[in-house]
Structure formats: C-alpha cells, structure tokens
Design an enzyme around this catalytic site. Structure first.
Site, short mmCIF file in Angstrom:
data_model
loop_
_atom_site.label_atom_id
_atom_site.label_comp_id
_atom_site.label_asym_id
_atom_site.label_seq_id
_atom_site.Cartn_x
_atom_site.Cartn_y
_atom_site.Cartn_z
N TYR A 222 10.63 2.06 3.97
CA TYR A 222 9.59 2.78 3.22
C TYR A 222 10.16 3.78 2.21
O TYR A 222 9.41 4.28 1.37
CB TYR A 222 8.68 3.54 4.19
CG TYR A 222 7.92 2.65 5.13
CD1 TYR A 222 6.90 1.82 4.65
CD2 TYR A 222 8.21 2.62 6.48
CE1 TYR A 222 6.20 0.99 5.51
CE2 TYR A 222 7.51 1.79 7.35
CZ TYR A 222 6.51 0.97 6.86
OH TYR A 222 5.81 0.15 7.70
N HIS B 266 4.24 5.31 -1.62
CA HIS B 266 3.60 6.20 -0.63
C HIS B 266 4.51 7.39 -0.28
O HIS B 266 4.06 8.36 0.30
CB HIS B 266 3.29 5.39 0.63
CG HIS B 266 1.97 5.73 1.27
ND1 HIS B 266 0.96 6.43 0.65
CD2 HIS B 266 1.49 5.44 2.53
CE1 HIS B 266 -0.07 6.56 1.47
NE2 HIS B 266 0.23 5.98 2.62
N PHE C 163 4.94 8.85 11.06
CA PHE C 163 4.32 7.98 10.06
C PHE C 163 3.22 8.77 9.36
O PHE C 163 2.72 9.78 9.85
CB PHE C 163 3.80 6.68 10.69
CG PHE C 163 4.91 5.68 10.87
CD1 PHE C 163 5.29 4.86 9.82
CD2 PHE C 163 5.60 5.61 12.07
CE1 PHE C 163 6.35 3.96 9.96
CE2 PHE C 163 6.65 4.71 12.22
CZ PHE C 163 7.03 3.89 11.17
N ASN D 277 0.09 8.54 8.86
CA ASN D 277 -1.17 8.86 9.53
C ASN D 277 -1.02 9.83 10.71
O ASN D 277 -1.98 10.14 11.38
CB ASN D 277 -1.89 7.57 9.98
CG ASN D 277 -1.09 6.78 10.99
OD1 ASN D 277 0.07 7.09 11.28
ND2 ASN D 277 -1.69 5.73 11.52
N ASP E 259 1.31 11.15 -2.73
CA ASP E 259 1.01 10.13 -3.75
C ASP E 259 -0.50 10.12 -4.00
O ASP E 259 -1.29 10.40 -3.10
CB ASP E 259 1.49 8.76 -3.29
CG ASP E 259 0.87 8.33 -1.96
OD1 ASP E 259 0.97 9.10 -0.98
OD2 ASP E 259 0.25 7.26 -1.90
N ASN F 243 -4.49 8.89 4.20
CA ASN F 243 -4.32 9.04 5.65
C ASN F 243 -3.50 10.26 6.04
O ASN F 243 -3.73 10.86 7.09
CB ASN F 243 -3.72 7.77 6.26
CG ASN F 243 -4.72 6.63 6.27
OD1 ASN F 243 -5.92 6.86 6.31
ND2 ASN F 243 -4.23 5.41 6.21
#
Length: 193
Positions: free
Chosen positions: A17, A22, A68, A70, A95, A116
C-alpha cells in the site's frame, strides 16, 4: 482556535500500500519529517510511526498510524489520551477524491465524506469532528464502482509529482497554521492551482 499539537497522516500499512493514493496523508507526514531531519520510529503505544519535534518554536507530535485505514481512530485516540490533547489539537492529512491531484485544501471540522479513516477517528473521539483536515487531492475516477481500485492503486509519475508538489505547498503554509492564522494559511494554499 486550539493550537495544533499533532500532525497525523493517514494511510494503510505494508509495502503493497505504500505507494497507493490512499497513503497521501502518510506521504505528507513522511515528507515533513524528512524536511525536519527527523526519523519516524515505531511506537507501539500510539499504534504507528511517531516522532516529536520542535518546529519554529512549536512542539509537534507526528504520527502515521500503522493500523489499517479503517482503524485509524485507535492510533489517534491513544495519542490524544496519552498527551491529554483535545480533538481540535489535531491536523489530520488524508487523500481526497473530490479535489484534483496537485491541489490541497485545509478544512476545519465537518463530516467524514465517506472516508473510512476520518469516519473511524470521529467515532473513536466520541463523535468529535472539530479537528483540522489537510485534504490532498487524488482526483475521482468518475464512477463510484472504480473508487476502491483508484485509491488502492499507485498514481503515475506525473500525478505523483503533482501530489508531492501539493504536499510541499502544504508544508510551506504550516508556520501560518501553527501561529493560529488558519485564514491566511487557507488563502495561500487554496490559491495554488
């Protein structure tokens, strides 16, 4: 206005990631830490990469959650509780689909807009939304069905450069923001096209 005491950059952990759109918020904190010659180090009690710096006379806490996206609220609320900061002492970089790549916007308070990371922070802070946001544009793919793939993909070279330019412009207005002059900081940042 509450003085900003902590800068938090949202993203997802792990190499898969690291270069995705993101993670634009995390890129902001990483760039600022580099500009201050300050390494971010793992800090278990804050569930993230952390550094404490003095910048232009202001003591600041930098945090990139390693939860993460969320679960971002876990890191933010642990920092808030440890230092007894009100939610309004945070600047959260993230973002933003509704802003073109290469632009950044500051915003005080508001909802989560479907993000999120913001949703989890607001929830973890007892529905307190009164933190400053640095919204880093990543463009909208044009169709809601394409959003997940868009935010979890890496931008092309030119787009990444435009996001990095917006990050640099955001770092340039930080002194105004830290002095409590959010109106001038917004005016300066929002005039960059």
């Amino acid at each position: 206005m509450t003085a900003i005491r902590a800068l938090i950059g949202l993203g997802n952990p792990g190499q898969q990631y690291e270069h995705t759109r993101h993670n634009a918020g995390a890129w902001f904190i990483e760039a600022f830490a580099r500009a201050c010659n300050t390494p971010l180090r793992p800090e278990k009690k804050f569930f993230g990469q952390y550094a404490k710096i003095t910048y232009q006379g202001h003591e600041l806490h930098l945090l990139v959650p390693t939860t993460f996206m969320n679960r971002s609220g876990q890191a933010v609320s642990s920092l808030a509780k440890f230092f007894k900061f009100p939610t309004s002492a945070f600047l959260v970089a993230h973002d933003e689909l509704d802003i073109p790549s290469g632009q950044a916007r500051l915003k005080q308070g508001g909802g989560h807009g479907g993000h999120n990371g913001l949703r989890d922070i607001i929830s973890a802070q007892g529905n307190d939304r009164e933190f400053m946001r640095l919204r880093l544009g990543i463009d909208h793919p044009g169709n809601a069905k394409l959003v997940t793939n868009h935010v979890l993909s890496a931008p092309g070279k030119a787009e990444r450069q435009s996001i990095d330019d917006a990050i640099d412009a955001s770092i340039n207005v930080l002194p105004l923001l830290l002095q409590g002059d959010s109106a001038r900081a917004m005016s300066q940042l929002h005039s960059i096209k």
